[in-house]
Motif scaffolding. Sequence first.
Motif, PDB file in Angstrom:
ATOM      1  N   HIS A 195       0.477  -1.014   0.297  1.00  0.00           N
ATOM      2  CA  HIS A 195       0.044  -0.138   0.422  1.00  0.00           C
ATOM      3  C   HIS A 195       0.876   1.456  -0.152  1.00  0.00           C
ATOM      4  O   HIS A 195       1.627   1.512   1.336  1.00  0.00           O
ATOM      5  N   THR A 196       1.146   2.126  -1.576  1.00  0.00           N
ATOM      6  CA  THR A 196       1.996   2.908  -1.148  1.00  0.00           C
ATOM      7  C   THR A 196       1.386   4.177  -1.172  1.00  0.00           C
ATOM      8  O   THR A 196       2.496   5.440  -1.162  1.00  0.00           O
ATOM      9  N   SER A 197      -0.139   4.370  -1.718  1.00  0.00           N
ATOM     10  CA  SER A 197      -0.961   5.838  -1.175  1.00  0.00           C
ATOM     11  C   SER A 197       0.102   6.680  -2.454  1.00  0.00           C
ATOM     12  O   SER A 197      -0.148   7.376  -2.448  1.00  0.00           O
ATOM     13  N   LEU A 234      12.931   1.629  -4.804  1.00  0.00           N
ATOM     14  CA  LEU A 234      11.889   2.067  -3.950  1.00  0.00           C
ATOM     15  C   LEU A 234      10.981   2.178  -3.344  1.00  0.00           C
ATOM     16  O   LEU A 234      10.885   2.225  -1.967  1.00  0.00           O
ATOM     17  N   LEU A 235      10.042   0.674  -3.703  1.00  0.00           N
ATOM     18  CA  LEU A 235       9.080   0.644  -3.455  1.00  0.00           C
ATOM     19  C   LEU A 235       9.535  -0.396  -2.045  1.00  0.00           C
ATOM     20  O   LEU A 235       8.853  -0.080  -0.712  1.00  0.00           O
ATOM     21  N   LEU A 236      10.748  -1.051  -2.153  1.00  0.00           N
ATOM     22  CA  LEU A 236      10.891  -1.842  -0.755  1.00  0.00           C
ATOM     23  C   LEU A 236      12.008  -1.205   0.567  1.00  0.00           C
ATOM     24  O   LEU A 236      11.193  -1.014   1.669  1.00  0.00           O
ATOM     25  N   ARG A 237      12.721   0.402  -0.057  1.00  0.00           N
ATOM     26  CA  ARG A 237      12.852   0.810   0.289  1.00  0.00           C
ATOM     27  C   ARG A 237      11.419   1.894   1.384  1.00  0.00           C
ATOM     28  O   ARG A 237      11.423   2.437   3.047  1.00  0.00           O
ATOM     29  N   ASP A 242       4.646  -0.715   4.915  1.00  0.00           N
ATOM     30  CA  ASP A 242       3.573  -0.832   4.432  1.00  0.00           C
ATOM     31  C   ASP A 242       3.056  -2.192   3.771  1.00  0.00           C
ATOM     32  O   ASP A 242       1.743  -2.662   2.859  1.00  0.00           O
ATOM     33  N   LEU A 243       4.132  -3.280   3.096  1.00  0.00           N
ATOM     34  CA  LEU A 243       3.573  -4.335   2.840  1.00  0.00           C
ATOM     35  C   LEU A 243       3.008  -5.563   3.915  1.00  0.00           C
ATOM     36  O   LEU A 243       2.373  -5.765   5.583  1.00  0.00           O
ATOM     37  N   ILE A 258       6.266  -8.552   9.372  1.00  0.00           N
ATOM     38  CA  ILE A 258       7.813  -8.331   8.648  1.00  0.00           C
ATOM     39  C   ILE A 258       8.419  -7.903   9.321  1.00  0.00           C
ATOM     40  O   ILE A 258       9.815  -8.194   9.650  1.00  0.00           O
ATOM     41  N   PHE A 259       8.367  -7.083  10.539  1.00  0.00           N
ATOM     42  CA  PHE A 259       8.744  -6.140  11.540  1.00  0.00           C
ATOM     43  C   PHE A 259       9.538  -7.377  12.260  1.00  0.00           C
ATOM     44  O   PHE A 259      10.466  -7.557  13.002  1.00  0.00           O
TER      45      PHE A 259
END
Length: 359
Positions: A195-197, A234-237, A242-243, A258-259
């Motif tokens: 979810h990148t907005s 950029l998506l991962l960074r 937001d994954l 993920i955390f």
Amino acid sequence: MKLFSPAIYNKSTISSCSGETMLKIEDFLKECFLQYDTENAHLYNVSALEEIRSFLHKEILNQFHVDIFLEETLSEDFFKNFDHDVFLVRHPRFLPAFPHSHDFFEIMCVLNGSCSNSIGGQTYMLQAGDILIIAPGTMHTISDTNEDSLIINLLIRSNTFDSNFFYILKDQTILSEFFKNTLYHNEKFSYLLFHTSVDSEVFTILTALYQEECDNKRYKNAVKNQLVELFFSLLLRNHEKDLCLPNPNGSDEENNFIFILKYMEQRYQNVTLQELAHFFHYSERHMIRLLKEYTGQSFSQNIQKIKLKHAAELLITTDLSQKQIASRVGYSNPNHLKKLFIQQYQMTPAEYRALNKEI
């Protein structure tokens, strides 16, 4: 303010189809949608579904002289038509929700509007800014009946995806391993959803990719491959947090997972199950269940895998002794590390170093 120019995306990337023709095809699909209710095509019985698919394929081919790839399965031979590793296409609005799969990666990028995607019997509503990575062999359906929607499909050969996406994660062993298991070994839910907005950095690269696809310039394939690497970086960074990860059991998603993996990766030398559970405010029993559901392994098995991968890395990138390496990765007894290493890699640490030592 919109981050893209609609005019760019109105261009067609299919060589046999102009942008104007693609818009006419969408008008035709809309007429069919309004007349025959094809939105829920995937719910029809097989014979009816095939009739719809055959009818549309025939009509679009006859009226517009365009093949829009309505096959149920699509192989990587598809790329031979374009001689590239990456191909972008705008998803036609009002195309019926046909179940389909392919043996390459599909990355759905929603720039505007919304759509639904069904995977493994579950339906996910995607909004502007969502980026869905769908693994090869995953049967899914896309329903896009929003007049203002804009969805770009980024199609990537499997080896190109691996060399870009997983190369970026090479230093995060457990996260890379988990993503590989999710995308390649989760039989029902092989996807990753970000979810990148509508992140301006990420979607600016997507626009550059689409423009490159439309143009016929020298070194086109090389430029697209470089842009794809930047897109994933950029998506991962920017959006690792937001994954959304599918629960392999089909249960509710765990937003903290993920955390949890990153915490284990960063503290693998001496982290305990009690410490991990306490940090995330879970009971030890709940943490054990989460790790088993998502990774198929226990806490100790996950930690052992991290330690051995770091030990293998140290063997080929340093001149540290086996005793020093054992201490650095969290083992007080180098013989214990040696025993576990042989079980994992079918060779001793010394043999592994001799075989893989960097020059």
